[in-house]
Design a protein around this motif. Structure first.
Motif, PDB file in Angstrom:
ATOM      1  N   THR A   8       0.795  -1.223   0.000  1.00 32.95           N
ATOM      2  CA  THR A   8       0.000   0.000   0.000  1.00 32.95           C
ATOM      3  C   THR A   8       0.827   1.272   0.000  1.00 32.95           C
ATOM      4  N   GLU A   9       2.010   1.233   0.571  1.00 30.47           N
ATOM      5  CA  GLU A   9       2.826   2.446   0.588  1.00 30.47           C
ATOM      6  C   GLU A   9       3.190   2.914  -0.823  1.00 30.47           C
ATOM      7  N   THR A  10       3.221   1.980  -1.795  1.00 24.10           N
ATOM      8  CA  THR A  10       3.528   2.366  -3.178  1.00 24.10           C
ATOM      9  C   THR A  10       2.378   3.153  -3.810  1.00 24.10           C
ATOM     10  N   LEU A  11       1.229   3.117  -3.182  1.00 26.74           N
ATOM     11  CA  LEU A  11       0.083   3.915  -3.607  1.00 26.74           C
ATOM     12  C   LEU A  11      -0.020   5.203  -2.786  1.00 26.74           C
ATOM     13  N   LEU A  12       0.176   5.071  -1.470  1.00 26.61           N
ATOM     14  CA  LEU A  12      -0.032   6.205  -0.580  1.00 26.61           C
ATOM     15  C   LEU A  12       0.995   7.319  -0.765  1.00 26.61           C
ATOM     16  N   ILE A  13       2.188   7.000  -1.221  1.00 23.80           N
ATOM     17  CA  ILE A  13       3.171   8.067  -1.429  1.00 23.80           C
ATOM     18  C   ILE A  13       2.704   9.053  -2.490  1.00 23.80           C
ATOM     19  N   HIS A  14       1.795   8.645  -3.346  1.00 22.88           N
ATOM     20  CA  HIS A  14       1.221   9.531  -4.360  1.00 22.88           C
ATOM     21  C   HIS A  14      -0.052  10.209  -3.852  1.00 22.88           C
ATOM     22  N   VAL A  15      -0.818   9.484  -3.052  1.00 22.97           N
ATOM     23  CA  VAL A  15      -2.104   9.988  -2.561  1.00 22.97           C
ATOM     24  C   VAL A  15      -1.926  11.008  -1.438  1.00 22.97           C
ATOM     25  N   HIS A  16      -1.025  10.721  -0.524  1.00 24.43           N
ATOM     26  CA  HIS A  16      -0.858  11.496   0.709  1.00 24.43           C
ATOM     27  C   HIS A  16      -0.666  13.004   0.472  1.00 24.43           C
ATOM     28  N   PRO A  17       0.299  13.432  -0.335  1.00 24.55           N
ATOM     29  CA  PRO A  17       0.483  14.882  -0.515  1.00 24.55           C
ATOM     30  C   PRO A  17      -0.695  15.544  -1.219  1.00 24.55           C
ATOM     31  N   ARG A  18      -1.331  14.841  -2.154  1.00 24.79           N
ATOM     32  CA  ARG A  18      -2.499  15.392  -2.848  1.00 24.79           C
ATOM     33  C   ARG A  18      -3.644  15.630  -1.877  1.00 24.79           C
ATOM     34  N   LEU A  19      -3.864  14.679  -0.980  1.00 21.26           N
ATOM     35  CA  LEU A  19      -4.978  14.762  -0.043  1.00 21.26           C
ATOM     36  C   LEU A  19      -4.832  15.982   0.870  1.00 21.26           C
ATOM     37  N   PHE A  20      -3.663  16.163   1.456  1.00 17.24           N
ATOM     38  CA  PHE A  20      -3.498  17.274   2.393  1.00 17.24           C
ATOM     39  C   PHE A  20      -3.436  18.620   1.688  1.00 17.24           C
ATOM     40  N   ALA A  21      -2.930  18.636   0.458  1.00 14.63           N
ATOM     41  CA  ALA A  21      -2.949  19.875  -0.319  1.00 14.63           C
ATOM     42  C   ALA A  21      -4.389  20.291  -0.601  1.00 14.63           C
ATOM     43  N   ALA A  22      -5.244  19.319  -0.918  1.00 19.07           N
ATOM     44  CA  ALA A  22      -6.653  19.617  -1.205  1.00 19.07           C
ATOM     45  C   ALA A  22      -7.381  20.086   0.049  1.00 19.07           C
ATOM     46  N   LEU A  23      -7.108  19.455   1.191  1.00 17.07           N
ATOM     47  CA  LEU A  23      -7.740  19.881   2.438  1.00 17.07           C
ATOM     48  C   LEU A  23      -7.361  21.318   2.784  1.00 17.07           C
ATOM     49  N   ARG A  24      -6.105  21.668   2.584  1.00 14.82           N
ATOM     50  CA  ARG A  24      -5.676  23.044   2.860  1.00 14.82           C
ATOM     51  C   ARG A  24      -6.327  24.025   1.885  1.00 14.82           C
ATOM     52  N   GLU A  25      -6.393  23.640   0.610  1.00  8.92           N
ATOM     53  CA  GLU A  25      -6.997  24.503  -0.409  1.00  8.92           C
ATOM     54  C   GLU A  25      -8.463  24.766  -0.110  1.00  8.92           C
ATOM     55  N   GLU A  26      -9.137  23.781   0.469  1.00  8.94           N
ATOM     56  CA  GLU A  26     -10.553  23.921   0.794  1.00  8.94           C
ATOM     57  C   GLU A  26     -10.767  24.543   2.179  1.00  8.94           C
ATOM     58  N   GLY A  27      -9.693  24.894   2.854  1.00  3.72           N
ATOM     59  CA  GLY A  27      -9.798  25.542   4.154  1.00  3.72           C
ATOM     60  C   GLY A  27     -10.179  24.620   5.290  1.00  3.72           C
ATOM     61  N   LEU A  28      -9.999  23.318   5.101  1.00  2.00           N
ATOM     62  CA  LEU A  28     -10.389  22.343   6.123  1.00  2.00           C
ATOM     63  C   LEU A  28      -9.225  21.898   6.996  1.00  2.00           C
ATOM     64  N   TYR A  29      -8.020  22.244   6.592  1.00  2.00           N
ATOM     65  CA  TYR A  29      -6.844  21.811   7.344  1.00  2.00           C
ATOM     66  C   TYR A  29      -5.770  22.881   7.203  1.00  2.00           C
TER      67      TYR A  29
END
Length: 224
Positions: A8-29
């Motif tokens: 799973t880490e071979t997937l999450l290394i791509h997902v993780h930064p996108r997820l938190f960038a989106a949360l910050r962009e939406e003002g949720l984090y």
């Protein structure tokens, strides 16, 4: 699925930064992006438990949005070719299927995530059914596996997994437990209580009874 079939880490290394960038962009984090290792260490838990550990100060709205983004980005990254199965997983599953063994997935993940992996990796024909906490809204893997066994009339079998929840689900339902020690997400303590631990997925084949003993209790070579 995670830590047993999918690396799973071979997937999450791509997902993780996108997820938190989106949360910050939406003002949720507004905090710093936590290390991806913190997320990886939580694999096997229910998503609700994961976000409480990874972003404990986040709002409920942020955690629910993280659920949505996680699924969206995981599926996108899978379609893009990211995320690898552990070595010999597909080949071993095909051999098990050829020997007449029923195969199931029992995962604490989301329904479309589990089904998406199976589809993208070309394993649709290998599993008799797929069970996820996201689809059945179960509170524990013990409950999820009990539901699976009842629906399919399973009386004996092996629970194969890498986390304590897998050990609990197996023992709680009278199954022999094969601990997958190769993922290493939670440390050796996670697999305390497993009947046998394997270092490579294909070692499952060596644990099976010889063909002439195929009708005997499959757990005999483990617990006998």
């Amino acid at each position: 699925m995670d830590g047993t079939l999918l690396q799973t880490e071979t997937l999450l290394i791509h997902v993780h930064p996108r997820l938190f960038a989106a949360l910050r962009e939406e003002g949720l984090y507004t905090g710093e992006t936590p290390p991806v290792d913190e997320l990886i260490a939580c694999l096997g838990m229910l998503l609700e438990e994961i976000w409480k550990k990874v972003m404990p100060d986040a709002s409920e709205a942020a955690r629910r949005r993280a659920d949505e983004l996680m699924l969206q980005y995981e599926l996108e990254e899978l379609e893009a070719g990211n995320g690898s199965l552990y070595p010999k997983v597909a080949e071993t599953l095909r051999e098990l299927k050829a020997r007449g063994i029923k195969l199931f997935v029992a995962s604490n993940g989301l329904e479309h995530y589990v089904k998406g992996i199976v589809k993208v990796k070309g394993m649709d024909d290998l599993f008799d059914d797929l069970y996820s906490a996201g689809e059945y809204e179960t509170a524990s893997k013990v409950e999820l596996v009990a539901l699976l066994m009842e629906k399919h009339g399973i009386k004996q079998g092996w629970m194969v997994g890498d986390r304590s929840s897998d050990v609990e689900a197996g023992k709680g339902n009278g199954l022999a437990v094969i601990g997958c020690a190769y993922a290493g997400f939670g440390g050796n303590a996670e697999l305390a209580g497993a009947d046998v631990c394997i270092e490579h997925f294909e070692q499952l084949l060596a644990l099976l009874p010889k063909p002439e003993a195929a009708k005997e209790d499959l757990s005999s070579e483990i617990t006998g």
